[in-house]
Design a protein around this motif. Structure first.
Motif, PDB file in Angstrom:
ATOM      1  N   GLY A   1       0.767  -1.242   0.000  1.00  0.00           N
ATOM      2  CA  GLY A   1       0.000   0.000   0.000  1.00  0.00           C
ATOM      3  C   GLY A   1       0.791   1.281   0.000  1.00  0.00           C
ATOM      4  N   TRP A   2       2.025   1.243  -0.469  1.00  0.00           N
ATOM      5  CA  TRP A   2       2.853   2.442  -0.536  1.00  0.00           C
ATOM      6  C   TRP A   2       3.090   2.820  -1.992  1.00  0.00           C
ATOM      7  CZ3 TRP A   2       3.865   5.092   3.798  1.00  0.00           C
ATOM      8  CH2 TRP A   2       3.691   4.420   5.019  1.00  0.00           C
ATOM      9  N   GLU A   3       2.962   4.100  -2.288  1.00  0.00           N
ATOM     10  CA  GLU A   3       3.197   4.609  -3.639  1.00  0.00           C
ATOM     11  C   GLU A   3       4.593   5.222  -3.675  1.00  0.00           C
ATOM     12  OE1 GLU A   3       0.977   7.342  -6.945  1.00  0.00           O
ATOM     13  OE2 GLU A   3       0.503   7.677  -4.847  1.00  0.00           O
ATOM     14  N   ALA A   4       5.375   4.859  -4.690  1.00  0.00           N
ATOM     15  CA  ALA A   4       6.747   5.347  -4.812  1.00  0.00           C
ATOM     16  C   ALA A   4       6.915   6.095  -6.127  1.00  0.00           C
ATOM     17  CB  ALA A   4       7.723   4.182  -4.747  1.00  0.00           C
ATOM     18  N   LEU A   5       7.408   7.318  -6.039  1.00  0.00           N
ATOM     19  CA  LEU A   5       7.665   8.133  -7.215  1.00  0.00           C
ATOM     20  C   LEU A   5       9.169   8.352  -7.339  1.00  0.00           C
ATOM     21  CD1 LEU A   5       4.844  10.764  -6.659  1.00  0.00           C
ATOM     22  CD2 LEU A   5       4.804   8.785  -8.187  1.00  0.00           C
ATOM     23  N   LEU A   6       9.692   8.175  -8.547  1.00  0.00           N
ATOM     24  CA  LEU A   6      11.128   8.287  -8.794  1.00  0.00           C
ATOM     25  C   LEU A   6      11.496   9.736  -9.096  1.00  0.00           C
ATOM     26  CD1 LEU A   6      13.826   6.741  -9.227  1.00  0.00           C
ATOM     27  CD2 LEU A   6      13.200   6.602 -11.649  1.00  0.00           C
ATOM     28  N   TYR A   7      12.559  10.216  -8.440  1.00  0.00           N
ATOM     29  CA  TYR A   7      13.069  11.565  -8.652  1.00  0.00           C
ATOM     30  C   TYR A   7      14.576  11.517  -8.848  1.00  0.00           C
ATOM     31  CZ  TYR A   7       8.634  13.361  -6.887  1.00  0.00           C
ATOM     32  OH  TYR A   7       7.311  13.643  -6.716  1.00  0.00           O
ATOM     33  N   ARG A   8      15.123  12.619  -9.376  1.00  0.00           N
ATOM     34  CA  ARG A   8      16.573  12.800  -9.454  1.00  0.00           C
ATOM     35  C   ARG A   8      16.950  13.909  -8.480  1.00  0.00           C
ATOM     36  NH1 ARG A   8      19.928  10.799 -13.605  1.00  0.00           N
ATOM     37  NH2 ARG A   8      18.720   9.780 -15.218  1.00  0.00           N
ATOM     38  N   GLY A   9      17.960  13.629  -7.684  1.00  0.00           N
ATOM     39  CA  GLY A   9      18.413  14.604  -6.712  1.00  0.00           C
ATOM     40  C   GLY A   9      19.735  15.224  -7.127  1.00  0.00           C
ATOM     41  N   PRO A  10      20.455  15.754  -6.157  1.00  0.00           N
ATOM     42  CA  PRO A  10      21.762  16.354  -6.429  1.00  0.00           C
ATOM     43  C   PRO A  10      22.701  15.355  -7.118  1.00  0.00           C
ATOM     44  CG  PRO A  10      21.076  16.808  -4.179  1.00  0.00           C
ATOM     45  CD  PRO A  10      20.091  15.831  -4.757  1.00  0.00           C
ATOM     46  N   ARG A  11      23.493  15.866  -8.018  1.00  0.00           N
ATOM     47  CA  ARG A  11      24.474  15.068  -8.771  1.00  0.00           C
ATOM     48  C   ARG A  11      23.802  13.968  -9.591  1.00  0.00           C
ATOM     49  NH1 ARG A  11      26.334  15.716  -3.739  1.00  0.00           N
ATOM     50  NH2 ARG A  11      26.113  13.549  -3.193  1.00  0.00           N
ATOM     51  N   GLY A  12      22.514  14.137  -9.893  1.00  0.00           N
ATOM     52  CA  GLY A  12      21.804  13.195 -10.739  1.00  0.00           C
ATOM     53  C   GLY A  12      21.431  11.876 -10.085  1.00  0.00           C
ATOM     54  N   ARG A  13      21.685  11.735  -8.795  1.00  0.00           N
ATOM     55  CA  ARG A  13      21.335  10.484  -8.103  1.00  0.00           C
ATOM     56  C   ARG A  13      19.824  10.370  -7.993  1.00  0.00           C
ATOM     57  NH1 ARG A  13      25.450   7.544  -5.331  1.00  0.00           N
ATOM     58  NH2 ARG A  13      23.791   6.002  -5.374  1.00  0.00           N
ATOM     59  N   ARG A  14      19.342   9.161  -8.238  1.00  0.00           N
ATOM     60  CA  ARG A  14      17.905   8.887  -8.183  1.00  0.00           C
ATOM     61  C   ARG A  14      17.502   8.470  -6.766  1.00  0.00           C
ATOM     62  NH1 ARG A  14      20.109   6.794 -12.802  1.00  0.00           N
ATOM     63  NH2 ARG A  14      19.151   7.457 -14.738  1.00  0.00           N
ATOM     64  N   PHE A  15      16.231   8.706  -6.454  1.00  0.00           N
ATOM     65  CA  PHE A  15      15.659   8.256  -5.184  1.00  0.00           C
ATOM     66  C   PHE A  15      14.165   8.115  -5.361  1.00  0.00           C
ATOM     67  CE2 PHE A  15      15.512  12.854  -5.037  1.00  0.00           C
ATOM     68  CZ  PHE A  15      14.284  13.141  -4.469  1.00  0.00           C
ATOM     69  N   LEU A  16      13.545   7.367  -4.458  1.00  0.00           N
ATOM     70  CA  LEU A  16      12.098   7.222  -4.442  1.00  0.00           C
ATOM     71  C   LEU A  16      11.526   8.039  -3.294  1.00  0.00           C
ATOM     72  CD1 LEU A  16      11.798   3.334  -4.790  1.00  0.00           C
ATOM     73  CD2 LEU A  16      11.473   5.039  -6.603  1.00  0.00           C
ATOM     74  N   GLU A  17      10.481   8.799  -3.582  1.00  0.00           N
ATOM     75  CA  GLU A  17       9.721   9.429  -2.510  1.00  0.00           C
ATOM     76  C   GLU A  17       8.505   8.533  -2.313  1.00  0.00           C
ATOM     77  OE1 GLU A  17       8.869  13.819  -1.499  1.00  0.00           O
ATOM     78  OE2 GLU A  17       7.153  13.102  -2.673  1.00  0.00           O
ATOM     79  N   VAL A  18       8.293   8.100  -1.077  1.00  0.00           N
ATOM     80  CA  VAL A  18       7.267   7.110  -0.779  1.00  0.00           C
ATOM     81  C   VAL A  18       6.227   7.694   0.151  1.00  0.00           C
ATOM     82  CG1 VAL A  18       6.888   4.780   0.116  1.00  0.00           C
ATOM     83  CG2 VAL A  18       9.067   5.328  -0.986  1.00  0.00           C
ATOM     84  N   GLU A  19       4.958   7.446  -0.216  1.00  0.00           N
ATOM     85  CA  GLU A  19       3.842   7.890   0.619  1.00  0.00           C
ATOM     86  C   GLU A  19       2.746   6.841   0.581  1.00  0.00           C
ATOM     87  OE1 GLU A  19       2.823  11.633  -1.127  1.00  0.00           O
ATOM     88  OE2 GLU A  19       1.725  10.729  -2.763  1.00  0.00           O
TER      89      GLU A  19
END
Length: 158
Positions: free
Chosen positions: A136-154
């Motif tokens: 039941g968690w939604e994860a959206l992919l983003y690019r952060g500093p230096r192009g590193r990717r991460f998921l924001e989860v809610e």
């Protein structure tokens, strides 16, 4: 929270802890399953909407997204990153930290310098998404500093 067989309190691996001893892998697996069963029971008792308890995070989880997301990843068979006693990253895997917005968490793929974690990042984070969605968690992919990717989860909307 679940008590471990050693008498301590279970904490899901966020990726900022010490490496787990290989000999304890089976015991850890049992503890994760027990914690997940407890979490699903909390959902059954508190969500009150009936249906699949895995579908929507409970209020308890929404107030502790780092712990809940870490449990979802660990129970999904994903490997957490780890650090040594001085805090230096020694293992490649996921790391969960608090998000910038209340009720959110951020999942990163980290490893020691030279480990290739940055190159593994797209596929590794993509593997995290279904483990989160099944609980039941939604994860959206983003690019952060230096192009590193991460998921924001809610939490997914009920």
């Amino acid at each position: 929270m679940t008590t471990t067989s050693g008498g301590g309190t279970f904490e899901a691996a966020t990726g900022d802890g010490m490496p787990s001893p290989t000999a304890d892998a089976e015991q850890r697996s049992r503890e994760v399953r027990t914690a997940l069963d407890g979490l699903l029971q909390i959902r059954r008792l508190t969500n009150g909407r009936g249906g699949d308890p895995a579908a929507v995070p409970a209020d308890w989880e929404r107030g502790r997204p780092v712990r809940a997301v870490a449990l979802a990843l660990e129970s999904g068979g994903l490997v957490p990153s780890s650090v040594d006693a001085e805090g230096a990253r020694v293992g490649t895997g996921y790391r969960v930290r608090a998000g910038d917005r209340p009720g959110t968490a951020v999942v990163e793929w980290l490893g020691p310098p030279g480990s290739g974690a940055a190159q593994e990042e797209p596929a590794a984070l993509a593997a995290c998404v279904p483990a989160l969605a099944r609980l039941g968690w939604e994860a959206l992919l983003y690019r952060g500093p230096r192009g590193r990717r991460f998921l924001e989860v809610e939490p997914m909307a009920p």
